[in-house]
Write a protein that holds these residues in place. Sequence first.
Motif, PDB file in Angstrom:
ATOM      1  N   GLY A  90       7.538 -21.123  -2.528  1.00  0.00           N
ATOM      2  CA  GLY A  90       6.449 -20.556  -1.751  1.00  0.00           C
ATOM      3  C   GLY A  90       6.896 -19.675  -0.606  1.00  0.00           C
ATOM      4  O   GLY A  90       6.136 -18.831  -0.141  1.00  0.00           O
ATOM      5  N   ALA A  91       8.126 -19.884  -0.108  1.00  0.00           N
ATOM      6  CA  ALA A  91       8.608 -19.096   1.032  1.00  0.00           C
ATOM      7  C   ALA A  91      10.119 -18.911   0.913  1.00  0.00           C
ATOM      8  O   ALA A  91      10.822 -19.723   0.309  1.00  0.00           O
ATOM      9  CB  ALA A  91       8.260 -19.779   2.346  1.00  0.00           C
ATOM     10  N   LEU A  92      10.585 -17.829   1.537  1.00  0.00           N
ATOM     11  CA  LEU A  92      11.995 -17.469   1.491  1.00  0.00           C
ATOM     12  C   LEU A  92      12.414 -16.900   2.841  1.00  0.00           C
ATOM     13  O   LEU A  92      11.711 -16.072   3.409  1.00  0.00           O
ATOM     14  CB  LEU A  92      12.226 -16.407   0.405  1.00  0.00           C
ATOM     15  CG  LEU A  92      13.552 -15.662   0.378  1.00  0.00           C
ATOM     16  CD1 LEU A  92      14.719 -16.599   0.115  1.00  0.00           C
ATOM     17  CD2 LEU A  92      13.505 -14.553  -0.674  1.00  0.00           C
ATOM     18  N   LEU A  93      13.548 -17.365   3.324  1.00  0.00           N
ATOM     19  CA  LEU A  93      14.201 -16.811   4.507  1.00  0.00           C
ATOM     20  C   LEU A  93      15.520 -16.219   4.042  1.00  0.00           C
ATOM     21  O   LEU A  93      16.327 -16.920   3.424  1.00  0.00           O
ATOM     22  CB  LEU A  93      14.439 -17.899   5.555  1.00  0.00           C
ATOM     23  CG  LEU A  93      15.367 -17.558   6.723  1.00  0.00           C
ATOM     24  CD1 LEU A  93      14.792 -16.412   7.559  1.00  0.00           C
ATOM     25  CD2 LEU A  93      15.631 -18.786   7.577  1.00  0.00           C
ATOM     26  N   MET A  94      15.727 -14.932   4.316  1.00  0.00           N
ATOM     27  CA  MET A  94      16.983 -14.270   3.968  1.00  0.00           C
ATOM     28  C   MET A  94      17.722 -13.901   5.250  1.00  0.00           C
ATOM     29  O   MET A  94      17.098 -13.426   6.208  1.00  0.00           O
ATOM     30  CB  MET A  94      16.723 -13.010   3.144  1.00  0.00           C
ATOM     31  CG  MET A  94      16.183 -13.308   1.772  1.00  0.00           C
ATOM     32  SD  MET A  94      15.979 -11.806   0.778  1.00  0.00           S
ATOM     33  CE  MET A  94      14.535 -11.111   1.561  1.00  0.00           C
ATOM     34  N   LEU A  95      19.026 -14.132   5.244  1.00  0.00           N
ATOM     35  CA  LEU A  95      19.864 -13.815   6.399  1.00  0.00           C
ATOM     36  C   LEU A  95      21.126 -13.102   5.924  1.00  0.00           C
ATOM     37  O   LEU A  95      21.705 -13.489   4.910  1.00  0.00           O
ATOM     38  CB  LEU A  95      20.284 -15.095   7.124  1.00  0.00           C
ATOM     39  CG  LEU A  95      19.173 -16.016   7.552  1.00  0.00           C
ATOM     40  CD1 LEU A  95      19.259 -17.333   6.844  1.00  0.00           C
ATOM     41  CD2 LEU A  95      19.234 -16.221   9.032  1.00  0.00           C
ATOM     42  N   PRO A  96      21.576 -12.104   6.680  1.00  0.00           N
ATOM     43  CA  PRO A  96      22.841 -11.459   6.316  1.00  0.00           C
ATOM     44  C   PRO A  96      24.015 -12.332   6.743  1.00  0.00           C
ATOM     45  O   PRO A  96      23.922 -13.089   7.706  1.00  0.00           O
ATOM     46  CB  PRO A  96      22.811 -10.169   7.134  1.00  0.00           C
ATOM     47  CG  PRO A  96      22.014 -10.526   8.350  1.00  0.00           C
ATOM     48  CD  PRO A  96      20.973 -11.520   7.881  1.00  0.00           C
TER      49      PRO A  96
END
Length: 137
Positions: A90-96
């Motif tokens: 349902g949700a996604l957090l993307m980080l470099p």
Amino acid sequence: MNAELRLADVLAELAEILCREVQADACAISRAVGDVLIVIAEHAPGRSVEVGQAFLVHDYPAAREVMSKRAPLQLSIADPATILRQLGFGALLMLPVEVSGEVWGLVEVYRREPDLFAEDLVLAARKLVAATAARIP
């Protein structure tokens, strides 16, 4: 080979810690090689996000944005053109992941619920990723 195994272990540990600390259900960590992201570590109890699978960055505008702006980005199932439906999240957090001033890779943290990650959890994730990136040669 031993250095690669140790790096894979460090990243797998990061994926597990991120899931626990930011209240997530799965995490994948990919290495950027040119325009290709290769999943090299994951924590996804009861499922897999397929370590070893490769993706073209230009096929995923959100990943491209995270890597070019070097800033976290969140998506939910409510966002258009999101792959979350296909993955069952349902949700996604993307980080470099930045190493020596360069974008080294991408961290993706998934949650089953469509609620975005609270700002304190995003900050915690950023700190964990930065601390681990400092250990990458």
